[in-house]
Write a protein that holds these residues in place. Structure first.
Motif, PDB file in Angstrom:
ATOM      1  N   TYR A 413       0.820  -1.216   0.000  1.00 29.75           N
ATOM      2  CA  TYR A 413       0.000   0.000   0.000  1.00 29.75           C
ATOM      3  C   TYR A 413       0.854   1.265   0.000  1.00 29.75           C
ATOM      4  N   GLY A 417       0.350   4.096  -2.810  1.00 22.68           N
ATOM      5  CA  GLY A 417      -0.005   5.433  -2.375  1.00 22.68           C
ATOM      6  C   GLY A 417       0.841   6.526  -2.992  1.00 22.68           C
ATOM      7  N   THR A 424      -3.557   8.675   0.172  1.00 24.11           N
ATOM      8  CA  THR A 424      -3.642   7.918   1.419  1.00 24.11           C
ATOM      9  C   THR A 424      -4.091   8.849   2.536  1.00 24.11           C
ATOM     10  N   ARG A 426      -4.351   9.008   6.296  1.00 28.66           N
ATOM     11  CA  ARG A 426      -3.919   8.347   7.526  1.00 28.66           C
ATOM     12  C   ARG A 426      -4.610   8.889   8.770  1.00 28.66           C
ATOM     13  N   ILE A 472      -7.007   5.529  -0.357  1.00 26.96           N
ATOM     14  CA  ILE A 472      -6.666   4.530   0.654  1.00 26.96           C
ATOM     15  C   ILE A 472      -6.967   5.128   2.024  1.00 26.96           C
ATOM     16  N   GLU A 474      -6.809   4.897   5.894  1.00 34.54           N
ATOM     17  CA  GLU A 474      -6.152   4.234   7.018  1.00 34.54           C
ATOM     18  C   GLU A 474      -6.565   4.833   8.354  1.00 34.54           C
TER      19      GLU A 474
END
Length: 690
Positions: A413, A417, A424, A426, A472, A474
């Protein structure tokens, strides 16, 4: 057919009739046209009589739920003409009528709710009008066990009560139904659902009775405009919403990052509802895959009163419960010319476990490259992948985090990213910022399709290569694992299934010095049993090692290879588990080693309530049992195959497995027949068509 259980001691006044159970289909059964018609005529006779009785003055009342059979304008049994008529009334006081009509709750997630006054039903709507039991509840179109979870629906509990009160009928789209017969609800498979639905519709029209619209006074026309646009022409456009900014999100909230992330998605979907209302002629759809995080997100949005803006295919994939299915839908939308060249906004939501299937992230970058190549590529497409490093649904099934379900994919990932078309998130702040950027992109794109001023027109060169993005997520990794989906698992330890499983594995491992691999894919049908066994940390369980494959296909292939001591166990369900089983069986059956022996365990779901009749992976009311029959195609001699079924309390089954193991039988299949089928008998009931 009625089912009577011989395995329990009846209490005083207790009836042996069990009511509708899944029909465990061991062989194909196709009803002739004549038989289908006879069955349908009987069902029509019984259901119409029940509706007449229940809608009479002083009776319980009738409430009818409309699903896709009745609401799809392409359906041969569409209720459009009845719904458009004033007989279906949303006038003040119509909620007191003896016949009520409502929309299936998943249908109400196909249009924007932002500007539509909408009354959701509660258990009170289903209580009998005379105060005793439940209204006679008729669903035109099947409910869905998984969709019920995905939208946090209260209907499953309501339907269970109606079922228990023997006041529940369902007409499925797969030509089967449930209806009260005597004092229990029974199932009939092999009817003509369209013929039955049309008979119900004609009865309602001919009755002349006013039918109450259950979703609030004065809301019928507006809602029907969205569901069936042909009824009343164009829907009036609402003002374009402003793109979201940081002040629109939950960053001032006192809740934690996880809860704020949920609220961020609520806000994002509220914006999309407003956008759809502003541009009703444009396509804007969301596709949720099957997984813990995505299901919690969709449920949170739904319970906040916001539409998920789903289409028929996402209803189907959620109902199917097939992990990764939406990735294939993404292929269709981007590679099939009629979809690829049509302007639209598509958003996909999938976990990192499910995203591995059907192409996953390799697929999204393949599509990004192709989108650069196609001058005619028009849709906007966003893939949200929730990167949690685990199979969260499988962990939820056993109520704990399992080592076998960890996904060691951080490096992968991190590499993905870094791509220009990838973001991404986070932290919750990064997620909110990205969602805000997407709303700005949606605004520019949507305006370009219906430009109102100079400079807003769609520019192919400006959009080329910018249609597809990977997001993505997270920031939602630390979600607390909810209680197991299937409830208390303590009874598994003393169940006949567990006793048979442990006894068989104890004998199978005799004389082995190496651990025996158990191959599987943690399917919900068996993972609780397997986890209970492996968690005992006993002398027996330590003789086995669970090798969790990444897919059902991989699990089947693994059992076909040379094994440490010639022996292996394969755990499958009876639907997806047979994927690639043929090639594994061919590889195994051509082995010449005398110690080559595999045992295939075939599992089915638990049946604990009416919604299990509409569980994932299976036709409504029918559970196919394909595996044992399929396996027989790969053996030529009786000495090479033992095909065993779990019966009764399992005593005879254990003896059969031990005998087959001692005989060195190369292939042993054990069909774990569910208790509802092995502990009851089906008896024929004859009902006249006249």
């Amino acid at each position: 057919m009625c089912r009577i259980s011989p395995w329990r001691t009846p209490k005083f006044g207790d009836k042996p009739y069990q009511g509708a159970h899944p029909y465990l289909r061991r062989q194909p059964e196709i009803k002739s046209a004549a038989e289908c018609r006879r069955r349908t005529e009987v069902v029509i006779k019984l259901m119409i009589e029940q509706m007449k009785t229940a809608s009479a003055p002083g009776a319980s009342g009738v409430i009818i739920g409309l699903g896709n059979i009745a609401l799809n304008e392409g359906s041969a049994a569409c209720f459009k003409d009845l719904l458009a008529h004033s007989q279906v009334s949303d006038a003040p006081g119509s909620n007191k009528e003896m016949i009520q009509l409502f929309l299936g709750d998943h249908i109400t997630h196909s249009y924007p709710r932002d500007h539509v006054p909408f009354v959701e039903l509660t258990a009170t709507n289903f209580k009998s009008a005379n105060g005793a039991g439940s209204r006679y509840t008729v669903l035109i179109g099947q409910p869905s066990n998984y969709i019920g979870m995905a939208i946090n629906s209260q209907f499953p509990g309501i339907y269970q009560q109606c079922f228990d009160d023997a006041s529940f009928s369902v007409v499925t789209s797969t030509n089967s139904c449930m209806l009260p017969i005597g004092k229990s609800v029974e199932s009939v498979v092999g009817i003509d659902s369209m013929m039955l639905c049309n008979a119900i519709k004609e009865y309602l029209k001919d009755s002349g009775k006013t039918i109450g619209w259950s979703h609030g006074e004065g809301t019928k026309t507006t809602i029907l405009n969205w569901i069936m646009p042909s009824l009343n022409g164009m829907i009036a456009n609402k003002p374009m919403p402003a793109p979201l900014t940081s002040s629109d999100f939950a960053n001032d909230d006192n809740s934690d990052d996880i809860e704020r992330s949920f609220k961020d998605f609520d806000q994002f979907f509220a914006y999309m509802n407003q956008l759809k209302a502003a541009r009703p002629g444009q396509t804007l759809c969301n596709y949720f895959d099957v997984g813990l995080t995505v299901t919690l997100i969709s449920a949170h949005i739904a319970r906040s009163g916001i539409s998920l803006l789903l289409d028929t295919d996402n209803f189907a994939t959620l109902n199917e419960g097939s992990i990764g299915n939406t990735m294939t839908k993404m292929v269709q939308l981007t590679k099939t010319k009629p979809y690829r060249t049509k302007p639209a906004v598509y958003n996909f939501y999938v976990g990192d476990g499910a995203c591995r299937l059907n192409g996953g992230l390799e697929l999204i970058f393949d599509l990004i490259e192709k989108a650069h190549e196609y001058d005619d590529f028009k849709p906007l497409l966003n893939l949200f992948v929730f990167h949690n490093n685990s199979w969260a649904v499988e962990d939820n099934l056993v109520g704990k985090y399992e080592e076998e379900h960890k996904l060691h994919n951080q490096i992968f990932y991190d590499l993905l990213g870094a791509h220009d078309q990838s973001t991404t998130c986070r932290t919750e702040e990064e997620l909110a910022a990205k969602l805000g950027q997407l709303t700005d992109k949606f605004d520019r794109y949507t305006r370009s399709l219906e430009p109102q001023s100079a400079g807003e027109e769609y520019d192919t060169n400006a959009w080329l290569g910018n249609h597809i993005e990977l997001i993505i997520v997270e920031s939602m990794r630390e979600i607390t694992l909810p209680p197991p989906i299937l409830g208390d698992l303590s009874g598994i330890k003393t169940s006949p299934e567990m006793i048979v499983f442990k006894s068989a594995l104890e004998h199978f491992a005799k004389g082995c010095k190496e651990s025996i691999p158990i191959y599987g894919c943690s399917a919900f049908e068996y993972i609780q049993y397997l986890d209970t066994f492996m968690s005992e940390d006993s002398e027996l369980s330590r003789k086995y090692e669970y090798c969790c494959a990444k897919t059902d296909i991989q699990a089947a292939q693994l059992c076909g290879y040379t094994q440490p001591e010639g022996k292996a166990i394969l755990m499958i369900n009876d639907v997806y588990g047979i994927h690639s089983l043929g090639e594994a069986l061919r590889a195994h059956m051509q082995k010449v080693e005398s110690n080559a022996q595999i045992m295939v365990w075939i599992w089915h779901p638990m049946f604990e309530g009416v919604m299990d009749l509409f569980t994932a992976h299976r036709p409504q009311l029918v559970w196919p049992s394909v595996g044992p029959h399929y396996i027989k195609y790969f053996a030529n001699n009786q000495k090479d195959l033992a095909s065993i079924e779990l019966t009764g309390d399992g005593t005879d089954t254990i003896r059969e497995i031990v005998d087959a193991t001692n005989a060195g039988t190369k292939l042993i299949s054990v069909n774990m027949i569910p208790s509802f089928d092995r502990n009851s008998i089906a008896i024929d009931t004859h009902i006249s068509t006249e």
